[in-house]
Design a protein around this motif. Structure first.
Motif, mmCIF file in Angstrom:
data_model
loop_
_atom_site.group_PDB
_atom_site.id
_atom_site.type_symbol
_atom_site.label_atom_id
_atom_site.label_comp_id
_atom_site.label_asym_id
_atom_site.label_seq_id
_atom_site.Cartn_x
_atom_site.Cartn_y
_atom_site.Cartn_z
ATOM 1 N N ILE A 64 0.830 -0.971 -0.068
ATOM 2 C CA ILE A 64 0.055 -0.047 -0.136
ATOM 3 C C ILE A 64 0.849 1.136 0.163
ATOM 4 N N GLU A 65 1.949 1.208 0.616
ATOM 5 C CA GLU A 65 2.797 2.203 0.676
ATOM 6 C C GLU A 65 3.512 2.825 -0.648
ATOM 7 N N ASP A 66 3.525 1.902 -1.522
ATOM 8 C CA ASP A 66 4.117 2.094 -2.933
ATOM 9 C C ASP A 66 2.993 2.703 -3.735
ATOM 10 N N ALA A 67 1.596 2.558 -3.224
ATOM 11 C CA ALA A 67 0.582 2.618 -4.332
ATOM 12 C C ALA A 67 1.071 4.212 -5.079
ATOM 13 N N LYS A 68 1.312 5.140 -4.384
ATOM 14 C CA LYS A 68 1.643 6.386 -4.901
ATOM 15 C C LYS A 68 2.706 6.520 -6.210
ATOM 16 N N ASN A 69 3.562 5.612 -5.858
ATOM 17 C CA ASN A 69 4.841 5.478 -6.971
ATOM 18 C C ASN A 69 4.245 4.704 -8.038
ATOM 19 N N ILE A 70 3.332 3.805 -7.779
ATOM 20 C CA ILE A 70 2.715 2.816 -8.827
ATOM 21 C C ILE A 70 1.569 3.412 -9.824
ATOM 22 N N PHE A 71 0.664 4.029 -9.205
ATOM 23 C CA PHE A 71 -0.618 4.176 -9.690
ATOM 24 C C PHE A 71 -0.604 5.724 -9.799
ATOM 25 N N VAL A 72 -0.558 6.395 -11.004
ATOM 26 C CA VAL A 72 -0.792 8.020 -11.183
ATOM 27 C C VAL A 72 -1.955 8.414 -11.271
ATOM 28 N N GLU A 73 -3.147 7.602 -11.496
ATOM 29 C CA GLU A 73 -4.521 7.875 -11.437
ATOM 30 C C GLU A 73 -5.312 8.420 -10.095
ATOM 31 N N PRO A 74 -5.380 9.379 -10.048
ATOM 32 C CA PRO A 74 -6.036 9.842 -8.738
ATOM 33 C C PRO A 74 -7.293 9.000 -8.094
ATOM 34 N N SER A 75 -8.120 8.705 -9.141
ATOM 35 C CA SER A 75 -9.414 7.804 -8.875
ATOM 36 C C SER A 75 -8.838 6.430 -8.258
ATOM 37 N N THR A 76 -7.696 5.982 -8.695
ATOM 38 C CA THR A 76 -7.304 4.739 -8.038
ATOM 39 C C THR A 76 -6.903 4.807 -6.540
ATOM 40 N N LEU A 77 -5.982 5.903 -6.376
ATOM 41 C CA LEU A 77 -5.480 6.243 -5.026
ATOM 42 C C LEU A 77 -6.760 6.490 -4.025
ATOM 43 N N ASN A 78 -7.544 7.228 -4.644
ATOM 44 C CA ASN A 78 -8.906 7.736 -3.691
ATOM 45 C C ASN A 78 -9.616 6.408 -3.035
ATOM 46 N N GLN A 79 -9.638 5.350 -3.733
ATOM 47 C CA GLN A 79 -10.409 4.174 -3.360
ATOM 48 C C GLN A 79 -9.616 3.279 -2.379
ATOM 49 N N ILE A 80 -8.245 3.659 -1.890
ATOM 50 C CA ILE A 80 -7.575 2.739 -1.038
ATOM 51 C C ILE A 80 -7.960 3.383 0.302
ATOM 52 N N PRO A 81 -8.430 2.532 1.468
ATOM 53 C CA PRO A 81 -8.628 3.212 2.602
ATOM 54 C C PRO A 81 -7.171 3.637 3.240
ATOM 55 N N THR A 82 -7.573 4.660 4.072
ATOM 56 C CA THR A 82 -6.352 5.208 4.807
ATOM 57 C C THR A 82 -5.716 4.479 6.016
ATOM 58 N N ARG A 83 -6.535 3.791 6.530
ATOM 59 C CA ARG A 83 -6.237 2.890 7.594
ATOM 60 C C ARG A 83 -7.047 1.603 7.525
ATOM 61 N N PRO A 84 -6.278 0.340 7.586
ATOM 62 C CA PRO A 84 -6.865 -0.839 7.573
ATOM 63 C C PRO A 84 -7.533 -1.400 8.789
ATOM 64 N N LEU A 85 -8.284 -2.382 8.736
ATOM 65 C CA LEU A 85 -9.069 -2.753 10.005
ATOM 66 C C LEU A 85 -7.842 -3.027 10.968
ATOM 67 N N LYS A 86 -7.908 -2.856 12.112
ATOM 68 C CA LYS A 86 -7.010 -3.214 13.226
ATOM 69 C C LYS A 86 -6.464 -4.692 12.954
ATOM 70 N N GLY A 87 -5.256 -5.083 13.096
ATOM 71 C CA GLY A 87 -4.633 -6.459 13.016
ATOM 72 C C GLY A 87 -4.592 -7.117 11.569
ATOM 73 N N LYS A 88 -5.163 -6.284 10.500
ATOM 74 C CA LYS A 88 -5.168 -6.952 9.243
ATOM 75 C C LYS A 88 -3.793 -6.514 8.579
ATOM 76 N N ASP A 89 -3.464 -7.347 7.695
ATOM 77 C CA ASP A 89 -2.384 -6.962 6.841
ATOM 78 C C ASP A 89 -3.041 -6.410 5.328
ATOM 79 N N THR A 90 -2.466 -5.553 4.622
ATOM 80 C CA THR A 90 -3.118 -4.878 3.412
ATOM 81 C C THR A 90 -2.042 -5.132 2.071
ATOM 82 N N ILE A 91 -2.377 -5.139 1.077
ATOM 83 C CA ILE A 91 -1.934 -5.289 -0.185
ATOM 84 C C ILE A 91 -2.755 -4.777 -1.340
ATOM 85 N N LEU A 92 -2.225 -4.323 -2.246
ATOM 86 C CA LEU A 92 -2.894 -4.503 -3.673
ATOM 87 C C LEU A 92 -2.611 -5.376 -4.590
#
Length: 100
Positions: A64-92
């Motif tokens: 998730i941290e690398d998403a801004k470097n990979i995806f330049v389309e703002p609408s893609t980035l806007n769909q990524i939650p800012t905080r995952p649920l507690k205790g969850k691992d997140t990926i794209l």
């Protein structure tokens, strides 16, 4: 749980270009998993996964941290939650195939 886009069309050429694995169109999913993904788990996804009667095509995994470097389309980035649920691992997860 999943969310997605429903596309209705009578234009088979358009649909084929959109969903055919041969066209290698990326479908990118935000994924939360209950346990931490190990490097072996990620390697399996990036190679293929046997889901019983089918073996998937290779996938790509992005942090998730690398998403801004990979995806330049703002609408893609806007769909990524800012905080995952507690205790969850997140990926794209990027796949190039569709399954029912």
């Amino acid at each position: 749980d999943t969310e997605g886009l429903l596309v209705l069309s009578d234009n088979w050429n358009f649909i084929h270009k959109l969903i055919s694995p041969k066209k290698k169109k990326q479908k990118i999913y935000y994924v939360e998993v209950e346990n931490k993904l190990t490097d072996l788990d990620k390697q399996k996804l990036e190679n293929w996964v046997d889901i019983g009667c089918y073996v998937t095509l290779p996938a790509k995994i992005y942090n998730i941290e690398d998403a801004k470097n990979i995806f330049v389309e703002p609408s893609t980035l806007n769909q990524i939650p800012t905080r995952p649920l507690k205790g969850k691992d997140t990926i794209l997860l990027s796949i190039v195939e569709w399954k029912f």
